[in-house]
Design a protein around this motif. Structure first.
Motif, PDB file in Angstrom:
ATOM      1  N   GLU A 113       3.674  -9.634   1.771  1.00 32.15           N
ATOM      2  CA  GLU A 113       3.197  -8.603   0.711  1.00 32.15           C
ATOM      3  C   GLU A 113       4.303  -7.517   1.245  1.00 32.15           C
ATOM      4  O   GLU A 113       4.581  -6.509   0.340  1.00 32.15           O
ATOM      5  CB  GLU A 113       1.716  -8.347   1.096  1.00 32.15           C
ATOM      6  N   ALA A 138       6.488  -5.591  -1.272  1.00 32.52           N
ATOM      7  CA  ALA A 138       6.299  -4.011  -1.437  1.00 32.52           C
ATOM      8  C   ALA A 138       7.713  -3.407  -1.362  1.00 32.52           C
ATOM      9  O   ALA A 138       8.240  -2.546  -2.371  1.00 32.52           O
ATOM     10  CB  ALA A 138       5.403  -3.343  -0.574  1.00 32.52           C
ATOM     11  N   TYR A 157       6.193   5.439  -3.855  1.00 34.57           N
ATOM     12  CA  TYR A 157       5.851   4.664  -2.679  1.00 34.57           C
ATOM     13  C   TYR A 157       5.476   5.647  -1.527  1.00 34.57           C
ATOM     14  O   TYR A 157       5.369   4.942  -0.522  1.00 34.57           O
ATOM     15  CB  TYR A 157       6.821   3.698  -2.201  1.00 34.57           C
ATOM     16  N   ARG A 199      -0.941   0.393   5.325  1.00 29.17           N
ATOM     17  CA  ARG A 199      -1.819  -0.137   4.276  1.00 29.17           C
ATOM     18  C   ARG A 199      -2.580   0.878   3.560  1.00 29.17           C
ATOM     19  O   ARG A 199      -3.495   1.472   4.519  1.00 29.17           O
ATOM     20  CB  ARG A 199      -2.320  -1.580   4.498  1.00 29.17           C
ATOM     21  N   SER A 219      -2.737  -1.523  -1.109  1.00 30.60           N
ATOM     22  CA  SER A 219      -1.263  -1.275  -1.370  1.00 30.60           C
ATOM     23  C   SER A 219      -0.347  -0.881  -0.169  1.00 30.60           C
ATOM     24  O   SER A 219      -1.143  -0.379   0.793  1.00 30.60           O
ATOM     25  CB  SER A 219      -0.954  -0.448  -2.531  1.00 30.60           C
ATOM     26  N   TRP A 220       0.676  -1.017  -0.026  1.00 33.09           N
ATOM     27  CA  TRP A 220       1.550  -0.663   0.988  1.00 33.09           C
ATOM     28  C   TRP A 220       2.468   0.634   0.724  1.00 33.09           C
ATOM     29  O   TRP A 220       2.885   0.696  -0.510  1.00 33.09           O
ATOM     30  CB  TRP A 220       2.727  -1.703   1.495  1.00 33.09           C
ATOM     31  N   LYS A 221       2.366   1.869   1.299  1.00 32.81           N
ATOM     32  CA  LYS A 221       2.848   2.899   1.197  1.00 32.81           C
ATOM     33  C   LYS A 221       3.775   3.374   2.636  1.00 32.81           C
ATOM     34  O   LYS A 221       3.226   2.985   3.573  1.00 32.81           O
ATOM     35  CB  LYS A 221       2.263   4.088   0.775  1.00 32.81           C
TER      36      LYS A 221
END
Length: 162
Positions: A31, A35, A55, A134, A139-141
């Motif tokens: 994941e 991303a 992001y 996370r 979501s991943w930022k």
């Protein structure tokens, strides 16, 4: 594990060809790589500033932005205030996620290309490390993004051409 040892381990993994394995599909590591790749795709499609804003975690920072205390969208705005048009692309080579799946990093190579009015193309290459967190929505930022220019490529580009 301290940062120098972590970076050394990551370099060793890449040198040995360690990458995403078929068994990694659907894992936090997969994941995270997805991303990072989507982040690059957005930069190519909508521009670097837009991608870095999209992001950015609310607490993200850049090591080369002054004042250093800026976080989130203010940090992104300051970092890309002087951004010249050009194409920035990157490719993650490695990702790792801590056992709880909340924090991870990617690193890889980047390429910057810009064509001036005289049709001369400027190129720069280097390596980057992005630390990701996370978010509550899953979501991943990124919380930190930094990179270095490839010294050999920089020396070749700076040398007078004959």
């Amino acid at each position: 594990m301290n940062l120098p040892r972590l970076v050394s381990l990551a370099c060793l993994c890449v040198a040995c060809g360690v990458g995403l394995r078929a068994t990694d599909v659907g894992t936090p590591r997969a994941e995270l790589l997805q991303a990072d790749e989507a982040f690059c795709t957005l930069a190519a499609h909508d521009g670097v500033r837009a991608a870095f804003l999209a992001y950015a975690a609310p607490d993200c920072i850049f090591l080369d932005t002054q004042p250093f205390a800026l976080r989130g969208s203010a940090a992104v705005t300051a970092r890309f205030r002087e951004w010249k048009d050009g194409k920035l692309t990157w490719k993650p080579a490695f990702a790792e996620v801590e056992p709880h799946g909340k924090l991870g990093y990617t690193w890889g190579t980047w390429l910057y290309e810009a064509t001036s009015a005289g049709a001369e193309t400027k190129r720069a290459t280097g390596k980057y490390v992005t630390i990701w967190k996370r978010q509550p929505d899953g979501s991943w930022k990124y919380v930190l993004d930094t990179g270095v220019t490839d010294p050999l490529a920089a020396a070749v580009n700076a040398a007078p051409h004959q």
